[in-house]
Design a protein around this motif. Structure first.
Motif, PDB file in Angstrom:
ATOM      1  N   ALA A  27       0.804  -1.224   0.000  1.00  0.00           N
ATOM      2  CA  ALA A  27       0.000   0.000   0.000  1.00  0.00           C
ATOM      3  C   ALA A  27       0.833   1.269   0.000  1.00  0.00           C
ATOM      4  O   ALA A  27       0.327   2.338  -0.342  1.00  0.00           O
ATOM      5  CB  ALA A  27      -0.935  -0.009   1.205  1.00  0.00           C
ATOM      6  N   ARG A  67      -0.384   7.057  -6.021  1.00  0.00           N
ATOM      7  CA  ARG A  67       1.019   6.634  -5.935  1.00  0.00           C
ATOM      8  C   ARG A  67       1.674   6.492  -7.301  1.00  0.00           C
ATOM      9  O   ARG A  67       2.818   6.058  -7.406  1.00  0.00           O
ATOM     10  CB  ARG A  67       1.100   5.304  -5.165  1.00  0.00           C
ATOM     11  CG  ARG A  67       0.692   5.452  -3.708  1.00  0.00           C
ATOM     12  CD  ARG A  67       0.758   4.133  -2.962  1.00  0.00           C
ATOM     13  NE  ARG A  67      -0.378   3.269  -3.243  1.00  0.00           N
ATOM     14  CZ  ARG A  67      -0.293   1.996  -3.587  1.00  0.00           C
ATOM     15  NH1 ARG A  67       0.892   1.433  -3.735  1.00  0.00           N
ATOM     16  NH2 ARG A  67      -1.375   1.288  -3.794  1.00  0.00           N
ATOM     17  N   ASP A  81      -8.542   5.526  -6.416  1.00  0.00           N
ATOM     18  CA  ASP A  81      -7.828   6.706  -5.949  1.00  0.00           C
ATOM     19  C   ASP A  81      -6.566   6.361  -5.180  1.00  0.00           C
ATOM     20  O   ASP A  81      -5.530   7.022  -5.335  1.00  0.00           O
ATOM     21  CB  ASP A  81      -8.740   7.553  -5.050  1.00  0.00           C
ATOM     22  CG  ASP A  81      -9.783   8.318  -5.842  1.00  0.00           C
ATOM     23  OD1 ASP A  81      -9.603   8.479  -7.067  1.00  0.00           O
ATOM     24  OD2 ASP A  81     -10.782   8.763  -5.239  1.00  0.00           O
ATOM     25  N   GLU A  82      -6.632   5.312  -4.347  1.00  0.00           N
ATOM     26  CA  GLU A  82      -5.472   4.989  -3.521  1.00  0.00           C
ATOM     27  C   GLU A  82      -4.297   4.476  -4.348  1.00  0.00           C
ATOM     28  O   GLU A  82      -3.141   4.587  -3.926  1.00  0.00           O
ATOM     29  CB  GLU A  82      -5.843   3.963  -2.443  1.00  0.00           C
ATOM     30  CG  GLU A  82      -6.303   2.615  -2.952  1.00  0.00           C
ATOM     31  CD  GLU A  82      -7.804   2.550  -3.212  1.00  0.00           C
ATOM     32  OE1 GLU A  82      -8.325   1.417  -3.325  1.00  0.00           O
ATOM     33  OE2 GLU A  82      -8.443   3.623  -3.291  1.00  0.00           O
TER      34      GLU A  82
END
Length: 338
Positions: A131, A158, A153-154
């Motif tokens: 993550a 990144r 989105d998460e």
């Protein structure tokens, strides 16, 4: 991260490894996955390994182990203080994408320059990567927002472009281009990481296809091809013109500083007053060559006549290029830090 360097190698990179004013310590990223074992991916892998990072290279190609082993001797020659066997000891290979990214702090993707392919690839990577891993694409022209369009989105937070200039283990530039949803701390961490590897990261202020360096390169190449096809010079002579003029000048100072200095004490204001109108007129006269079969044959024929072709010619010319690039970069860094 503490680079594992011999004194010789450390001296080449010392100015970049401790960037003045960097807040806190350098990122402690000891595991990196390189996705794609082509020319760019293998050069990234060698550079990462030369700094003591444990590297996993993944690619579906059947000759993956052989490709890594064959590439490392020439890559190691461009990384002073490194040898191929030591680099190989820090690089493992696998065909399993999910397994390869499972423990990565950074994923450096180097797949085909195809939007749909990259979208699907990062969707797969996003399902298996930790993550907190940074997801970087080496794309030479596709912006991160398009690649991340279908990602949660998460994951999109990144993902960014970290575009190297070829060859990545030698040329300092890395263009850092965040997408619309890229988190700021990810951008800052990526910049710090590449700087710790002796690179010169430049953050672009907005997304644009082709980014900055490749657009500049394309403009120069367009006119170079026009001049050759028009019979003004041949391919080898064009390269000599570039190396003996703009190449050396722009390695020392960029276009704007060069223009500013060209105006003497009056600087760029003087240059714009006297040359500005003529510049816009000159731009209208630049060539727009068509790359039809005859044009391609002429460019290929002249280039191969000047520099040879085939594996042996490639190796000889690439090693010469690498020696020159190393010498140039080292000389410029010494001059900058006197």
């Amino acid at each position: 991260m503490t680079p594992e360097r011999t004194p010789e190698h450390a001296s080449e990179h010392a100015p970049e490894c401790n960037p003045e004013g960097f807040p806190g310590r350098l990122p402690d990223w000891k595991t990196v996955t390189v996705v794609g074992a082509g020319t760019i991916g293998l050069a990234w892998a060698a550079l990462f390994a030369s700094y003591g990072i444990e590297v996993t290279v993944t690619d579906p190609r059947e000759d993956l182990d052989e490709a890594v082993g064959d590439a490392l001797p020439m890559l190691a020659a461009g990384l002073p203080g490194s040898d191929a066997s030591a680099l190989r000891g820090r690089i493992r290979t696998t065909h399993d994408l999910a397994e390869s990214v499972a423990g990565a702090r950074l994923v450096q993707e180097n797949g085909p320059e195809n939007l749909e392919f990259k979208q699907q690839l990062f969707a797969r990577i996003g399902r298996h990567v930790p993550a907190d891993a940074v997801l970087a694409t080496s794309s030479s022209g596709i912006v991160a927002s398009r690649i991340a369009a279908g990602l949660p989105d998460e994951v999109a937070a990144r993902l960014l472009v970290a575009h190297p200039f070829n060859p990545p283990h030698l040329v300092p530039l890395v263009e850092i281009v965040p997408g619309e949803r890229t988190a700021e701390d990810v951008v800052e961490a990526a910049i710090a990481f590449y700087r710790a590897l002796g690179k010169t990261p430049v953050r672009l202020r907005k997304e644009i296809p082709g980014f900055a360096a490749n657009r500049l390169q394309s403009a120069v190449l367009q006119e170079a091809i026009h001049l050759v096809l028009s019979g003004v010079v041949d391919a080898g002579e064009l390269d000599t013109v570039m190396k003996a003029s703009l190449g050396g000048r722009y390695a020392a100072v960029g276009p704007f500083e060069s223009f500013h200095l060209g105006g003497g004490p009056g600087g760029i204001r003087h240059m714009m007053r006297h040359l500005g109108p003529g510049l816009t007129e000159g731009w209208q006269r630049l060539g727009r060559p068509e790359l039809d079969d005859d044009a391609v044959a002429a460019i290929v024929g002249q280039t191969e006549a000047a520099y040879g072709h085939g594996p042996e010619a490639y190796r000889e010319r690439a090693l010469l290029r690498d020696r020159k690039q190393l010498a140039l970069t080292a000389a410029l860094r010494r001059a900058d830090h006197r």
